[in-house]
Design a protein around this motif. Sequence first.
Motif, PDB file in Angstrom:
ATOM      1  N   TRP A  18       0.800  -1.226   0.000  1.00  0.00           N
ATOM      2  CA  TRP A  18       0.000   0.000   0.000  1.00  0.00           C
ATOM      3  C   TRP A  18       0.830   1.272   0.000  1.00  0.00           C
ATOM      4  O   TRP A  18       0.524   2.197  -0.761  1.00  0.00           O
ATOM      5  N   LEU A  39     -10.009  -0.817  -4.278  1.00  0.00           N
ATOM      6  CA  LEU A  39      -9.697  -0.242  -2.970  1.00  0.00           C
ATOM      7  C   LEU A  39     -10.825  -0.513  -1.980  1.00  0.00           C
ATOM      8  O   LEU A  39     -10.582  -0.832  -0.808  1.00  0.00           O
ATOM      9  N   THR A  40     -12.063  -0.405  -2.445  1.00  0.00           N
ATOM     10  CA  THR A  40     -13.216  -0.657  -1.588  1.00  0.00           C
ATOM     11  C   THR A  40     -13.242  -2.104  -1.109  1.00  0.00           C
ATOM     12  O   THR A  40     -13.458  -2.371   0.083  1.00  0.00           O
ATOM     13  N   CYS A  43     -10.553  -2.657   1.497  1.00  0.00           N
ATOM     14  CA  CYS A  43     -10.970  -2.054   2.771  1.00  0.00           C
ATOM     15  C   CYS A  43     -11.998  -2.936   3.473  1.00  0.00           C
ATOM     16  O   CYS A  43     -11.901  -3.174   4.682  1.00  0.00           O
ATOM     17  N   TYR A  46     -10.280  -5.911   5.079  1.00  0.00           N
ATOM     18  CA  TYR A  46      -9.605  -5.584   6.336  1.00  0.00           C
ATOM     19  C   TYR A  46     -10.624  -5.349   7.451  1.00  0.00           C
ATOM     20  O   TYR A  46     -10.418  -5.777   8.593  1.00  0.00           O
ATOM     21  N   ILE A  47     -11.718  -4.673   7.130  1.00  0.00           N
ATOM     22  CA  ILE A  47     -12.757  -4.435   8.137  1.00  0.00           C
ATOM     23  C   ILE A  47     -13.359  -5.764   8.592  1.00  0.00           C
ATOM     24  O   ILE A  47     -13.602  -5.967   9.791  1.00  0.00           O
ATOM     25  N   ASN A  69      -2.613  -1.358   8.192  1.00  0.00           N
ATOM     26  CA  ASN A  69      -2.929  -1.566   6.773  1.00  0.00           C
ATOM     27  C   ASN A  69      -4.100  -0.695   6.347  1.00  0.00           C
ATOM     28  O   ASN A  69      -4.097  -0.113   5.252  1.00  0.00           O
ATOM     29  N   LEU A  70      -5.114  -0.598   7.201  1.00  0.00           N
ATOM     30  CA  LEU A  70      -6.269   0.241   6.890  1.00  0.00           C
ATOM     31  C   LEU A  70      -5.859   1.709   6.782  1.00  0.00           C
ATOM     32  O   LEU A  70      -6.337   2.427   5.897  1.00  0.00           O
ATOM     33  N   LEU A  73      -4.239   2.218   3.499  1.00  0.00           N
ATOM     34  CA  LEU A  73      -5.270   2.296   2.455  1.00  0.00           C
ATOM     35  C   LEU A  73      -5.946   3.659   2.466  1.00  0.00           C
ATOM     36  O   LEU A  73      -6.319   4.173   1.405  1.00  0.00           O
ATOM     37  N   ALA A  74      -6.098   4.251   3.638  1.00  0.00           N
ATOM     38  CA  ALA A  74      -6.675   5.595   3.725  1.00  0.00           C
ATOM     39  C   ALA A  74      -5.800   6.594   2.970  1.00  0.00           C
ATOM     40  O   ALA A  74      -6.314   7.495   2.288  1.00  0.00           O
ATOM     41  N   TRP A  77      -6.559   6.175  -0.638  1.00  0.00           N
ATOM     42  CA  TRP A  77      -7.805   6.865  -0.975  1.00  0.00           C
ATOM     43  C   TRP A  77      -7.567   8.366  -1.138  1.00  0.00           C
ATOM     44  O   TRP A  77      -8.079   8.988  -2.077  1.00  0.00           O
TER      45      TRP A  77
END
Length: 98
Positions: A18, A39-40, A43, A46-47, A69-70, A73-74, A77
């Motif tokens: 990432w 990307l969604t 995410c 991971y959630i 990791n989240l 990813l943010a 975004w």
Amino acid sequence: MAAEILEAVMLVCFGLSWPMNALKSYRARTAAGTSWQFLTLICLGYIAGIAAKFCSGSISWVLAVYFINLACLAVNWGVYFRNKKLDAAEAAEKQAAA
């Protein structure tokens, strides 16, 4: 303990991609080739992993790796939306020049 280490290794291997992806996208200055759907899905994965940790009651230090990791990813975004703005500005410039 071995399962946690293996899970963390998997997360670190995925997670290292990432920051590299964000840097590449930042330098490219375009959102072309970046999939918001991808990307969604990542995410959401991971959630789901984080939720699984809470549902199973197996909250450990590995949970921190999910959150790192989240966060990475943010950043991706943020770069994606920045690049979308740059793409729109460039398209407007071309339209005005035509």
